[in-house]
Design a protein around this motif. Structure first.
Motif, PDB file in Angstrom:
ATOM      1  N   LYS A 171      -6.131  19.025   7.002  1.00 52.96           N
ATOM      2  CA  LYS A 171      -7.414  19.462   7.541  1.00 52.96           C
ATOM      3  C   LYS A 171      -7.553  20.983   7.589  1.00 52.96           C
ATOM      4  CE  LYS A 171      -8.938  15.365   8.818  1.00 52.96           C
ATOM      5  NZ  LYS A 171      -9.993  14.711   8.110  1.00 52.96           N
ATOM      6  N   GLU A 172      -6.432  21.701   7.681  1.00 51.86           N
ATOM      7  CA  GLU A 172      -6.496  23.147   7.874  1.00 51.86           C
ATOM      8  C   GLU A 172      -7.210  23.861   6.725  1.00 51.86           C
ATOM      9  OE1 GLU A 172      -3.188  26.502   8.041  1.00 51.86           O
ATOM     10  OE2 GLU A 172      -3.044  25.089   9.698  1.00 51.86           O
ATOM     11  N   VAL A 173      -6.892  23.508   5.499  1.00 51.89           N
ATOM     12  CA  VAL A 173      -7.506  24.126   4.336  1.00 51.89           C
ATOM     13  C   VAL A 173      -8.095  23.022   3.465  1.00 51.89           C
ATOM     14  CG1 VAL A 173      -7.137  25.578   2.311  1.00 51.89           C
ATOM     15  CG2 VAL A 173      -5.856  26.019   4.392  1.00 51.89           C
ATOM     16  N   ASP A 174      -9.392  22.832   3.596  1.00 46.62           N
ATOM     17  CA  ASP A 174     -10.088  21.827   2.809  1.00 46.62           C
ATOM     18  C   ASP A 174     -10.821  22.535   1.674  1.00 46.62           C
ATOM     19  OD1 ASP A 174     -11.329  19.630   1.792  1.00 46.62           O
ATOM     20  OD2 ASP A 174     -12.738  19.380   3.462  1.00 46.62           O
ATOM     21  N   LEU A 175     -10.292  22.388   0.478  1.00 51.58           N
ATOM     22  CA  LEU A 175     -10.881  23.041  -0.690  1.00 51.58           C
ATOM     23  C   LEU A 175     -11.618  22.056  -1.588  1.00 51.58           C
ATOM     24  CD1 LEU A 175      -7.900  25.413  -1.601  1.00 51.58           C
ATOM     25  CD2 LEU A 175      -9.984  25.979  -0.355  1.00 51.58           C
ATOM     26  N   THR A 176     -12.082  20.946  -1.024  1.00 49.91           N
ATOM     27  CA  THR A 176     -12.798  19.961  -1.835  1.00 49.91           C
ATOM     28  C   THR A 176     -14.110  20.521  -2.370  1.00 49.91           C
ATOM     29  OG1 THR A 176     -13.723  18.997   0.176  1.00 49.91           O
ATOM     30  CG2 THR A 176     -11.809  17.907  -0.766  1.00 49.91           C
ATOM     31  N   ALA A 177     -14.739  21.430  -1.627  1.00 51.46           N
ATOM     32  CA  ALA A 177     -15.988  22.041  -2.114  1.00 51.46           C
ATOM     33  C   ALA A 177     -15.727  22.851  -3.384  1.00 51.46           C
ATOM     34  CB  ALA A 177     -16.606  22.920  -1.035  1.00 51.46           C
ATOM     35  N   MET A 209     -16.346  27.694   1.955  1.00 45.31           N
ATOM     36  CA  MET A 209     -14.940  28.081   1.913  1.00 45.31           C
ATOM     37  C   MET A 209     -14.352  28.172   3.323  1.00 45.31           C
ATOM     38  SD  MET A 209     -14.285  28.509  -1.294  1.00 45.31           S
ATOM     39  CE  MET A 209     -12.676  29.192  -1.117  1.00 45.31           C
ATOM     40  N   PRO A 210     -13.079  27.796   3.490  1.00 40.84           N
ATOM     41  CA  PRO A 210     -12.403  28.026   4.777  1.00 40.84           C
ATOM     42  C   PRO A 210     -12.106  29.520   4.944  1.00 40.84           C
ATOM     43  CG  PRO A 210     -10.937  26.906   3.247  1.00 40.84           C
ATOM     44  CD  PRO A 210     -12.249  27.050   2.561  1.00 40.84           C
ATOM     45  N   ASP A 211     -11.687  29.902   6.125  1.00 44.89           N
ATOM     46  CA  ASP A 211     -11.373  31.297   6.411  1.00 44.89           C
ATOM     47  C   ASP A 211     -10.178  31.757   5.570  1.00 44.89           C
ATOM     48  OD1 ASP A 211     -10.088  33.244   9.054  1.00 44.89           O
ATOM     49  OD2 ASP A 211     -11.993  33.610   8.007  1.00 44.89           O
ATOM     50  N   LEU A 212     -10.182  33.041   5.200  1.00 44.01           N
ATOM     51  CA  LEU A 212      -9.112  33.593   4.373  1.00 44.01           C
ATOM     52  C   LEU A 212      -7.737  33.487   5.023  1.00 44.01           C
ATOM     53  CD1 LEU A 212     -10.721  36.840   2.925  1.00 44.01           C
ATOM     54  CD2 LEU A 212     -10.015  34.820   1.663  1.00 44.01           C
ATOM     55  N   ARG A 213      -7.675  33.624   6.330  1.00 46.37           N
ATOM     56  CA  ARG A 213      -6.355  33.578   6.976  1.00 46.37           C
ATOM     57  C   ARG A 213      -5.734  32.193   6.879  1.00 46.37           C
ATOM     58  NH1 ARG A 213      -8.305  33.713  13.252  1.00 46.37           N
ATOM     59  NH2 ARG A 213      -9.849  32.136  12.870  1.00 46.37           N
ATOM     60  N   TYR A 214      -6.550  31.135   6.836  1.00 44.87           N
ATOM     61  CA  TYR A 214      -5.997  29.796   6.678  1.00 44.87           C
ATOM     62  C   TYR A 214      -5.460  29.580   5.262  1.00 44.87           C
ATOM     63  CZ  TYR A 214      -8.258  28.775  11.110  1.00 44.87           C
ATOM     64  OH  TYR A 214      -8.640  28.801  12.426  1.00 44.87           O
ATOM     65  N   MET A 215      -6.057  30.302   4.310  1.00 41.09           N
ATOM     66  CA  MET A 215      -5.593  30.203   2.925  1.00 41.09           C
ATOM     67  C   MET A 215      -4.460  31.176   2.638  1.00 41.09           C
ATOM     68  SD  MET A 215      -9.048  29.579   0.750  1.00 41.09           S
ATOM     69  CE  MET A 215      -9.997  30.923   1.430  1.00 41.09           C
ATOM     70  N   ARG A 216      -4.031  31.924   3.654  1.00 35.42           N
ATOM     71  CA  ARG A 216      -2.929  32.888   3.568  1.00 35.42           C
ATOM     72  C   ARG A 216      -3.249  34.038   2.605  1.00 35.42           C
ATOM     73  NH1 ARG A 216      -2.558  28.941   6.551  1.00 35.42           N
ATOM     74  NH2 ARG A 216      -0.630  27.906   7.064  1.00 35.42           N
ATOM     75  N   LEU A 217      -4.534  34.429   2.506  1.00 36.49           N
ATOM     76  CA  LEU A 217      -4.929  35.518   1.622  1.00 36.49           C
ATOM     77  C   LEU A 217      -5.437  36.749   2.367  1.00 36.49           C
ATOM     78  CD1 LEU A 217      -6.818  33.520  -1.158  1.00 36.49           C
ATOM     79  CD2 LEU A 217      -4.562  34.582  -1.313  1.00 36.49           C
ATOM     80  N   ALA A 218      -5.542  36.672   3.680  1.00 37.33           N
ATOM     81  CA  ALA A 218      -6.075  37.799   4.453  1.00 37.33           C
ATOM     82  C   ALA A 218      -5.049  38.924   4.536  1.00 37.33           C
ATOM     83  CB  ALA A 218      -6.462  37.332   5.857  1.00 37.33           C
ATOM     84  N   GLY A 219      -5.525  40.141   4.719  1.00 32.28           N
ATOM     85  CA  GLY A 219      -4.645  41.280   4.967  1.00 32.28           C
ATOM     86  C   GLY A 219      -4.106  41.974   3.747  1.00 32.28           C
ATOM     87  N   ALA A 220      -4.813  41.917   2.635  1.00 31.33           N
ATOM     88  CA  ALA A 220      -4.319  42.581   1.424  1.00 31.33           C
ATOM     89  C   ALA A 220      -4.186  44.087   1.629  1.00 31.33           C
ATOM     90  CB  ALA A 220      -5.245  42.291   0.249  1.00 31.33           C
ATOM     91  N   ASP A 221      -5.092  44.669   2.407  1.00 38.44           N
ATOM     92  CA  ASP A 221      -5.027  46.115   2.638  1.00 38.44           C
ATOM     93  C   ASP A 221      -3.743  46.510   3.370  1.00 38.44           C
ATOM     94  OD1 ASP A 221      -5.920  44.745   4.870  1.00 38.44           O
ATOM     95  OD2 ASP A 221      -7.258  46.339   5.552  1.00 38.44           O
ATOM     96  N   VAL A 222      -3.293  45.668   4.264  1.00 37.48           N
ATOM     97  CA  VAL A 222      -2.049  45.939   4.983  1.00 37.48           C
ATOM     98  C   VAL A 222      -0.855  45.866   4.015  1.00 37.48           C
ATOM     99  CG1 VAL A 222      -0.523  45.144   6.833  1.00 37.48           C
ATOM    100  CG2 VAL A 222      -2.996  45.085   7.137  1.00 37.48           C
TER     101      VAL A 222
END
Length: 182
Positions: free
Chosen positions: A50-56, A140-153
Motif C-alpha cells: 500500500k505504501e507505494v502504489d504505482l498502478t496509475a 503519483m505517491p509522494d517522493l519520499r515513499y518512493m525513496r527519491l526525495a533529497g537529491a539536493d542533499v
C-alpha cells in the motif's frame, strides 16, 4: 583510543548494519513489486504493498513504470552499497585512528563521494521523471515513499566528501614529507 570512542564506533557499526539491512530489504521489495506487477495484474500487485502504489503509472505506460521502478531500485541499491562500504571500512585492518591520513581512508572518502553523487544523479532523474508524469496527469505517491526525495542533499554530500578527500590527499603528502625529513 579511549573507551568512549570504542563504544561510539561499535554503536555506529551496529547502526550501519541496521540501515544496510533495511536498505537491502527496501531494494528487494521494490524488485519483487516490479516483477509481480509486470507478471500479475497491476491491481493485484497494488494490494500487496500500500505504501507505494504505482498502478496509475503502469496503466499510463508500462515502459514508464519500468523506468520509474528501475530508478528507484538503482538509487536504493546505491544507498545500500554506501552502507556496505561503511561496514567494510569498520572491518578493514588498515584503518587506524592514530594515523587517519592514509590511502585507505582517502579511498573510503572518495568512494563515499562517488556513491553520493550516483545517488544524487538517479534521485534527481527520478524526481524529474515523477514531475513529468504528474504534469501528464498521472497520480503519483509522494517522493519520499518512493525513496527519491533529497537529491539536493546527496549532491551537497558528494561535493563535501570530495573536498574532504582532497584534504586527506594533501594530509597524506604532508605526513609522508614529514616522515622523510625526520
Amino acid at each position: 583510543m579511549s573507551i568512549k570512542t570504542d563504544y561510539i564506533l561499535k554503536a555506529l557499526n551496529v547502526l550501519s548494519w541496521i540501515v544496510f539491512i533495511g536498505l537491502c530489504l527496501d531494494a528487494g521489495i521494490f524488485i519483487v513489486y516490479t516483477i509481480l506487477t509486470l507478471m500479475l495484474e497491476p491491481a493485484q500487485a497494488a494490494k500487496m504493498w500500500k505504501e507505494v502504489d504505482l498502478t496509475a503509472v503502469y496503466n499510463h505506460s508500462e515502459s514508464y513504470f519500468v523506468t520509474l521502478t528501475s530508478l528507484i531500485i538503482i538509487a536504493t541499491i546505491l544507498k545500500a552499497l554506501m552502507f556496505y562500504v561503511i561496514i567494510k571500512f569498520f572491518y578493514n585492518k588498515n584503518f587506524n585512528l592514530a594515523k587517519p591520513f592514509n590511502e585507505t581512508t582517502k579511498r573510503f572518502v572518495l568512494n563515499m563521494g562517488y556513491l553520493s553523487l550516483g545517488i544524487a544523479f538517479f534521485s534527481s532523474w527520478g524526481t524529474g521523471f515523477v514531475e513529468g508524469l504528474t504534469q501528464k496527469g498521472v497520480s503519483m505517491p509522494d517522493l519520499r515513499y518512493m525513496r527519491l526525495a533529497g537529491a539536493d542533499v546527496w549532491w551537497f554530500m558528494g561535493i563535501v566528501l570530495f573536498v574532504i578527500a582532497f584534504i586527506f590527499k594533501k594530509g597524506i603528502e604532508l605526513q609522508n614529507e614529514n616522515e622523510l625529513t625526520v
